[in-house]
Design a protein around this motif. Structure first.
Motif, PDB file in Angstrom:
ATOM      1  N   ARG A 152    -107.600 -12.612 -20.122  1.00  0.00           N
ATOM      2  CA  ARG A 152    -106.545 -11.734 -20.657  1.00  0.00           C
ATOM      3  C   ARG A 152    -105.186 -12.430 -20.576  1.00  0.00           C
ATOM      4  NH1 ARG A 152    -106.236  -6.503 -17.413  1.00  0.00           N
ATOM      5  NH2 ARG A 152    -104.258  -6.314 -18.535  1.00  0.00           N
ATOM      6  N   VAL A 181    -103.669  -9.087 -29.500  1.00  0.00           N
ATOM      7  CA  VAL A 181    -104.156  -9.121 -28.110  1.00  0.00           C
ATOM      8  C   VAL A 181    -104.493  -7.702 -27.672  1.00  0.00           C
ATOM      9  CG1 VAL A 181    -103.599  -9.809 -25.759  1.00  0.00           C
ATOM     10  CG2 VAL A 181    -102.652 -11.097 -27.679  1.00  0.00           C
ATOM     11  N   PRO A 228     -94.071 -12.388 -28.300  1.00  0.00           N
ATOM     12  CA  PRO A 228     -94.650 -12.643 -29.612  1.00  0.00           C
ATOM     13  C   PRO A 228     -93.594 -12.482 -30.706  1.00  0.00           C
ATOM     14  CG  PRO A 228     -96.060 -11.189 -28.338  1.00  0.00           C
ATOM     15  CD  PRO A 228     -94.776 -11.316 -27.581  1.00  0.00           C
ATOM     16  N   SER A 239    -105.489  -6.266 -24.649  1.00  0.00           N
ATOM     17  CA  SER A 239    -104.876  -5.688 -23.447  1.00  0.00           C
ATOM     18  C   SER A 239    -104.036  -6.753 -22.748  1.00  0.00           C
ATOM     19  CB  SER A 239    -105.946  -5.137 -22.505  1.00  0.00           C
ATOM     20  OG  SER A 239    -106.906  -6.145 -22.259  1.00  0.00           O
ATOM     21  N   PRO A 240    -102.795  -6.916 -23.212  1.00  0.00           N
ATOM     22  CA  PRO A 240    -101.927  -7.932 -22.624  1.00  0.00           C
ATOM     23  C   PRO A 240    -101.653  -7.662 -21.142  1.00  0.00           C
ATOM     24  CG  PRO A 240    -100.682  -6.515 -24.107  1.00  0.00           C
ATOM     25  CD  PRO A 240    -102.111  -6.145 -24.272  1.00  0.00           C
ATOM     26  N   ILE A 241    -101.441  -8.725 -20.395  1.00  0.00           N
ATOM     27  CA  ILE A 241    -101.093  -8.560 -18.979  1.00  0.00           C
ATOM     28  C   ILE A 241     -99.619  -8.194 -18.860  1.00  0.00           C
ATOM     29  CG2 ILE A 241    -102.844 -10.137 -18.062  1.00  0.00           C
ATOM     30  CD1 ILE A 241    -100.458 -12.236 -17.815  1.00  0.00           C
ATOM     31  N   ALA A 242     -99.268  -7.634 -17.732  1.00  0.00           N
ATOM     32  CA  ALA A 242     -97.873  -7.395 -17.340  1.00  0.00           C
ATOM     33  C   ALA A 242     -97.007  -6.808 -18.451  1.00  0.00           C
ATOM     34  CB  ALA A 242     -97.261  -8.705 -16.836  1.00  0.00           C
ATOM     35  N   PRO A 243     -97.443  -5.720 -19.090  1.00  0.00           N
ATOM     36  CA  PRO A 243     -96.654  -5.149 -20.184  1.00  0.00           C
ATOM     37  C   PRO A 243     -95.376  -4.481 -19.665  1.00  0.00           C
ATOM     38  CG  PRO A 243     -98.482  -3.690 -19.662  1.00  0.00           C
ATOM     39  CD  PRO A 243     -98.661  -4.918 -18.816  1.00  0.00           C
ATOM     40  N   ILE A 244     -94.355  -4.476 -20.498  1.00  0.00           N
ATOM     41  CA  ILE A 244     -93.109  -3.770 -20.175  1.00  0.00           C
ATOM     42  C   ILE A 244     -93.140  -2.407 -20.862  1.00  0.00           C
ATOM     43  CG2 ILE A 244     -90.587  -3.815 -20.417  1.00  0.00           C
ATOM     44  CD1 ILE A 244     -90.791  -6.896 -20.574  1.00  0.00           C
ATOM     45  N   PHE A 245     -92.704  -1.379 -20.165  1.00  0.00           N
ATOM     46  CA  PHE A 245     -92.652  -0.049 -20.775  1.00  0.00           C
ATOM     47  C   PHE A 245     -91.323   0.130 -21.501  1.00  0.00           C
ATOM     48  CE2 PHE A 245     -96.071   0.275 -17.828  1.00  0.00           C
ATOM     49  CZ  PHE A 245     -96.997   1.043 -18.524  1.00  0.00           C
ATOM     50  N   TYR A 246     -91.347  -0.132 -22.798  1.00  0.00           N
ATOM     51  CA  TYR A 246     -90.123  -0.079 -23.600  1.00  0.00           C
ATOM     52  C   TYR A 246     -89.768   1.362 -23.926  1.00  0.00           C
ATOM     53  CZ  TYR A 246     -91.461  -4.951 -24.417  1.00  0.00           C
ATOM     54  OH  TYR A 246     -91.813  -6.255 -24.256  1.00  0.00           O
ATOM     55  N   ARG A 275     -89.186  -8.109 -35.822  1.00  0.00           N
ATOM     56  CA  ARG A 275     -90.287  -9.043 -36.095  1.00  0.00           C
ATOM     57  C   ARG A 275     -90.650  -9.029 -37.579  1.00  0.00           C
ATOM     58  NH1 ARG A 275     -91.572  -7.916 -30.638  1.00  0.00           N
ATOM     59  NH2 ARG A 275     -92.247  -5.824 -31.200  1.00  0.00           N
ATOM     60  N   GLY A 330     -98.034  -3.073 -15.223  1.00  0.00           N
ATOM     61  CA  GLY A 330     -96.883  -3.505 -15.998  1.00  0.00           C
ATOM     62  C   GLY A 330     -95.565  -3.168 -15.333  1.00  0.00           C
ATOM     63  N   PHE A 331     -94.495  -3.320 -16.115  1.00  0.00           N
ATOM     64  CA  PHE A 331     -93.137  -3.202 -15.591  1.00  0.00           C
ATOM     65  C   PHE A 331     -92.427  -1.987 -16.163  1.00  0.00           C
ATOM     66  CE2 PHE A 331     -94.173  -7.687 -15.127  1.00  0.00           C
ATOM     67  CZ  PHE A 331     -93.694  -7.973 -13.856  1.00  0.00           C
ATOM     68  N   THR A 355     -87.358  -3.568 -32.279  1.00  0.00           N
ATOM     69  CA  THR A 355     -87.937  -4.915 -32.204  1.00  0.00           C
ATOM     70  C   THR A 355     -89.138  -5.054 -33.140  1.00  0.00           C
ATOM     71  OG1 THR A 355     -89.103  -4.234 -30.191  1.00  0.00           O
ATOM     72  CG2 THR A 355     -87.083  -5.498 -29.903  1.00  0.00           C
ATOM     73  N   MET A 394     -86.809  -4.082 -19.438  1.00  0.00           N
ATOM     74  CA  MET A 394     -86.582  -4.356 -20.856  1.00  0.00           C
ATOM     75  C   MET A 394     -85.636  -5.530 -21.036  1.00  0.00           C
ATOM     76  SD  MET A 394     -86.314  -0.938 -23.142  1.00  0.00           S
ATOM     77  CE  MET A 394     -84.582  -1.133 -23.521  1.00  0.00           C
ATOM     78  N   TYR A 441     -86.175   0.963 -28.464  1.00  0.00           N
ATOM     79  CA  TYR A 441     -86.253  -0.498 -28.374  1.00  0.00           C
ATOM     80  C   TYR A 441     -87.504  -1.019 -29.086  1.00  0.00           C
ATOM     81  CZ  TYR A 441     -85.977  -5.184 -26.371  1.00  0.00           C
ATOM     82  OH  TYR A 441     -85.879  -6.536 -26.214  1.00  0.00           O
ATOM     83  N   ASN A 484     -97.666  -5.089 -10.969  1.00  0.00           N
ATOM     84  CA  ASN A 484     -96.939  -5.674 -12.097  1.00  0.00           C
ATOM     85  C   ASN A 484     -97.889  -6.256 -13.134  1.00  0.00           C
ATOM     86  OD1 ASN A 484     -94.575  -4.993 -10.855  1.00  0.00           O
ATOM     87  ND2 ASN A 484     -94.200  -7.024  -9.995  1.00  0.00           N
ATOM     88  N   LEU A 485     -98.920  -6.922 -12.635  1.00  0.00           N
ATOM     89  CA  LEU A 485     -99.855  -7.588 -13.552  1.00  0.00           C
ATOM     90  C   LEU A 485    -100.675  -6.584 -14.346  1.00  0.00           C
ATOM     91  CD1 LEU A 485    -100.966 -10.521 -14.224  1.00  0.00           C
ATOM     92  CD2 LEU A 485    -102.874  -9.923 -12.716  1.00  0.00           C
ATOM     93  N   THR A 531    -102.792 -13.451 -23.688  1.00  0.00           N
ATOM     94  CA  THR A 531    -101.418 -12.950 -23.772  1.00  0.00           C
ATOM     95  C   THR A 531    -100.444 -14.113 -23.952  1.00  0.00           C
ATOM     96  OG1 THR A 531    -102.100 -11.245 -22.196  1.00  0.00           O
ATOM     97  CG2 THR A 531     -99.758 -11.397 -22.682  1.00  0.00           C
ATOM     98  N   ALA A 543     -89.213   0.452 -17.465  1.00  0.00           N
ATOM     99  CA  ALA A 543     -88.296   0.212 -18.587  1.00  0.00           C
ATOM    100  C   ALA A 543     -87.081  -0.628 -18.205  1.00  0.00           C
ATOM    101  CB  ALA A 543     -87.836   1.546 -19.182  1.00  0.00           C
ATOM    102  N   GLN A 547     -95.860  -5.704 -31.239  1.00  0.00           N
ATOM    103  CA  GLN A 547     -95.728  -6.945 -30.491  1.00  0.00           C
ATOM    104  C   GLN A 547     -97.044  -7.697 -30.295  1.00  0.00           C
ATOM    105  OE1 GLN A 547     -92.918  -8.347 -27.123  1.00  0.00           O
ATOM    106  NE2 GLN A 547     -94.191  -6.755 -26.284  1.00  0.00           N
ATOM    107  N   TYR A 548     -98.008  -7.038 -29.659  1.00  0.00           N
ATOM    108  CA  TYR A 548     -99.264  -7.735 -29.370  1.00  0.00           C
ATOM    109  C   TYR A 548    -100.340  -7.268 -30.333  1.00  0.00           C
ATOM    110  CZ  TYR A 548     -97.332  -9.865 -25.167  1.00  0.00           C
ATOM    111  OH  TYR A 548     -96.586 -10.626 -24.302  1.00  0.00           O
TER     112      TYR A 548
END
Lengths: 494, 351
Positions: free
Chosen positions: A102, B33, A121, B35-42, B54, A65-66, B50, A71, B46, A61-62, A106, A68, B29-30
């Protein structure tokens, strides 16, 4: 003493509730059978915490990532960070310097120009992501340039908090947002960690929290304010009804009880000094409701979030952690410091040492047997998939069931002795509140030698500071920085 | 009404493909930044929406197309509180017809019952709609709302946000006629599922939540209390092992400072191991457990012990005996709690 496993009695009067309950009991028992049949899930000592699988889950997860379907958590990104980072903390895993930086970068991208943090953000400031961001920074942040801590704009955050304040002592979670006790818990935790808790900020808040307690003993989401307000919008009639909106609920009850305890530095100082009657809650009713939420043997002793609802792994923390919190606060089952035999097993050892109001052993059993997903991560209940939220709150609940974390008189005395206030405003009530906020929050510590690990000591997870859901080290580090205090060393065991 | 999106299946164009949005600078979004941590795959849709959101927030634009944009985001992610917040501001800034917005919400709420924002937005709209000078009739509005809420609760009878919204609505309008309709409504729900704790809480809210504001005389209050005690006794008798009903009983006794011991004749049969054969005389005031009941009933033992310990004197010893039974036999999961009660009672603390 043993007892047979009985289903929840239905009095041969089935309804939707009892049917769903019976199905859940069946699923949990099926999981138990599968667990017994699966050699890698247990040792002769009992079930095994699949530490490595959970670490892989958190790491995935870190780093990756996650998917879709997360969302829906786009406006809760700091929660994803906090659940993941605190998951590592509970499992006693530290992160490398680069990952920490990092993480800091973030999180800081979520700070809003008007103060506080948003869900991502460019999102508006909101109390919930503010808590999750600040707590995540307690884990990965540090002082100095780019460390996160000194880049938090506390002045603006305080102004934001004040702008969300309502006449009944509650707070909106965001501008045009709703009121509920989750937001207030988040605000109070952040204000306590960052040294921005003032009497002005929390005036009326204890009365609001008290008004959310329902006839069942737990707390609902909020209360209805208008009947107590005069035309000018201020509280006019302190005795007017402020009925709770929504039934007693585990998540709100944790938030309300922890808020109540976080407010005590203010309550203890202000009300006597001003000659005001101290607001009260019904502790007996609260303890009864909390303990009633523990499921039966057939449910493996997991916790429910409401009367006649189903057990769910997240209430291991919200309710299990809350029993531990409230009994610690009230000094119930307090043992002499240093008593107990760490790690001993067997039924008698449990009976002697398990001096909590709930079954710590059973809660560990639920998390370890019903809460773990074979592919890593933890779950609501079988056969549900793992997710970031349940992973942390199952692990935090396991921690609360393993360790006795209680306010220590000795630690409190040491903290008081070491307290430094160069402005020396001893007669100043606000200064007194500030000192007590520091001392009362950080005097919670593990009662050494009383931890009990179901399944054996290899299942040990870190002790959790029950008010903040951080480890004690992280809460201490952040508070020492913002209160500009040097922490006394923890006394060696006598 | 371009922002009332149609239900057809044609995927709408991305904002970055639409000429009428070219004047808005999307913000990813970032930006800052690496390489943000824990990114969501949008999904692309979407991410696109978004990014434009913004951009709009940055310039502070409030216009009809912002309503379209925020609706699209909300439909993809109803928990996007900033989109809701910005939408509300835009509705006010553009003097948009709020009754049209409410209709749109009817549709969105039905699919997203578990989202805080859905219900909160309704609350803002209803407050606005009934407070403005060209106000809609408050009671008519509230009546329609109650019907809508009822339809939603029919699909999910324990939805927390829906229930607390219903309670807010009743208190906010505080209309005698509206309150009156609630008891039959709760009755229906409890007939359907006597274990629905949300319905029991609602009953308490409706009957006792207004406290002194109900302006009942002491005699009327007494009648209401007797009616409620009678009601809950009947509900307990059909399904005794129902903590919701017992909690309600305890709650209303505490509210009215009625000693628990006044319920001893009712409670005792539920604490025995089997249903005693009725000796012809049916005591209508104290309905017996149904013949299918699993006895003794844990909640009844808990209640009886509470009644004894509060009465004091030799009641303490009787309470201790009951708590021992609970700890060792009938409710072993709570052994530690019952032992705590014993300890407290023996130390003379009435709790």
């Amino acid at each position: 003493m043993t007892s047979a496993i009985h289903p929840t009695p239905t009095d041969r009067y089935p309804t939707a509730t009892s049917t769903l309950q019976a199905r859940t009991e069946h699923d949990i028992q099926a999981r138990l059978e599968a667990h017994k049949a699966s050699p890698q899930e247990h040792t002769p000592d009992g079930p095994v915490l699949q530490r490595n699988a959970h670490l892989q889950f958190l790491l995935r997860n870190l780093v990756q990532g996650f998917p879709a379907r997360y969302m829906s958590q786009d406006a809760s990104q700091p929660w994803l960070f906090f659940w993941t980072l605190q998951g590592f903390s509970v499992l006693s895993v530290g992160l490398d310097e680069q990952t920490r930086q990092r993480s800091i970068n973030t999180i800081m991208a979520l700070q809003h120009p008007l103060g506080g943090f948003g869900g991502g953000p460019g999102q508006s400031p909101h109390l919930l992501p503010t808590y999750a961001s600040v707590c995540a920074l307690a884990i990965v942040g540090r002082n100095g340039d780019n460390g996160g801590w000194d880049q938090i704009d506390r002045k603006k955050m305080y102004d934001l908090f004040m702008s969300l304040k309502q006449p009944d002592g509650s707070f909106l979670v965001s501008h045009h947002g709703e009121v509920d006790v989750r937001g207030i818990y988040c605000l109070l935790t952040v204000a306590t960690l960052l040294d921005i808790l003032t009497p002005e900020l929390v005036a009326g808040t204890p009365e609001f929290i008290a008004s959310c307690q329902t006839y069942e003993g737990g707390f609902g989401s909020a209360s209805f304010p208008d009947w107590a307000l005069a035309n000018d919008g201020q509280i006019q009639d302190a005795s007017a009804p402020r009925p709770p909106l929504g039934e007693a609920h585990g998540g709100y009850t944790f938030c309300a009880a922890a808020s109540w305890i976080l407010l005590q530095p203010y309550v203890k100082t202000y009300y006597p000094a001003k000659g005001l009657p101290t607001p009260t809650i019904n502790y007996a009713g609260l303890l009864r409701w909390l303990t009633q939420m523990q499921g039966l043997e057939i449910e493996l002793g997991g916790f429910k979030g409401r009367t006649n609802k189903l057990v769910d792994g997240c209430y291991s923390w919200w309710v299990g952690g809350c029993v531990a919190l409230v009994e610690g606060f009230l000094g119930i089952g307090k043992s002499a410091e240093g008593e107990g035999d760490d790690g001993a097993d067997g039924e008698h050892a449990w009976a002697d040492v398990d001096d909590s109001l709930f079954s710590r052993k059973a809660l560990q059993e639920y998390v370890l047997i019903a809460g773990q997903h074979s592919a890593g991560g933890l779950v609501d209940k079988p056969p549900k998939p793992a997710d970031a939220y349940h992973t942390l709150y199952c692990l935090s609940g396991l921690s609360a069931a393993q360790h006795h974390v209680v306010p220590s008189d000795d630690r409190r005395a040491d903290l008081l002795k070491a307290w430094q206030d160069p402005t020396d405003s001893s007669g100043d009530l606000a200064a007194q509140v500030r000192k007590l906020a520091f001392v009362d929050t950080l005097c919670w510590k593990e009662d050494e030698g009383t931890a009990k690990y179901f399944g054996g000591a290899t299942n040990r997870v870190n002790a959790t500071h029950l008010l903040t859901n951080l480890t004690a080290t992280h809460a201490e580090g952040m508070m020492a920085h913002f209160y500009n205090q040097t922490l006394p060393r923890k006394g060696a065991k006598a | 009404m371009s922002y009332l999106s149609s239900e057809d299946d044609v995927a709408p164009l991305l904002y970055c493909e639409r000429p009428e949005w070219q004047d808005v600078t999307p913000i990813s979004q970032y930006e800052a930044v690496s390489s943000p941590i824990a990114p969501i795959f949008y999904t692309p849709e979407y991410k696109d929406a978004t990014n434009y959101f913004r951009g709009v927030v940055k310039t502070g634009e409030t216009s009809e197309r912002v309503l379209e944009l925020t609706e699209r985001i909300i439909r993809m992610n109803p928990a996007h509180y900033s989109a809701w917040q910005y939408r509300y501001r835009t509705l006010l800034a553009t003097n948009a017809p709020l009754d049209v917005e409410l209709k749109l919400m009817d549709q969105i709420a039905a699919h997203n019952m578990k989202t805080y924002q859905v219900w909160h937005h309704r609350r803002l709209l209803i407050t606005q709609l009934t407070s403005a000078s060209l106000a809609k009739d408050p009671v008519d509005t509230a009546t329609a709302e109650l019907e809508f809420i009822g339809n939603v609760l029919a699909l999910d009878t324990k939805n927390y946000h829906t229930w607390s919204y219903r309670q807010w609505l009743l208190a906010h309008f505080d209309d005698a006629g509206l309150w009156l309709g609630e008891l039959p409504y709760v009755d229906d729900l409890l007939l359907e599922d006597v274990r629905n704790n949300s319905a029991w809480h609602h009953r308490y809210f409706v009957v006792f939540g207004r406290g002194s504001r109900s302006q009942a005389t002491p005699a009327e209050e007494g009648e209401v209390l007797q009616r409620e005690i009678r009601y809950v006794k009947d509900k307990i008798s059909v399904a005794p092992n129902n903590p919701s009903a017992w909690n309600y009983l305890r709650g209303i006794l505490e509210y009215s400072n009625t000693p628990f011991s006044t319920l001893l004749p009712f409670t005792e049969p539920y604490t025995r191991a089997y249903v005693q054969p009725t000796d012809d005389v049916v005591d209508l005031d104290n309905p017996k457990p149904s013949s299918d009941a699993t006895l003794p009933c844990v909640a009844a033992l808990d209640f009886l012990a509470e009644a004894y310990v509060r009465a004091g004197g030799d009641g303490v010893g009787k309470a201790v005996e009951l708590w021992k039974q609970l700890a060792n036999e009938h409710d072993t999961m709570r052994k530690k709690y019952w032992e705590y009660r014993i300890k407290e009672a023996l130390e003379g603390k009435t709790n």
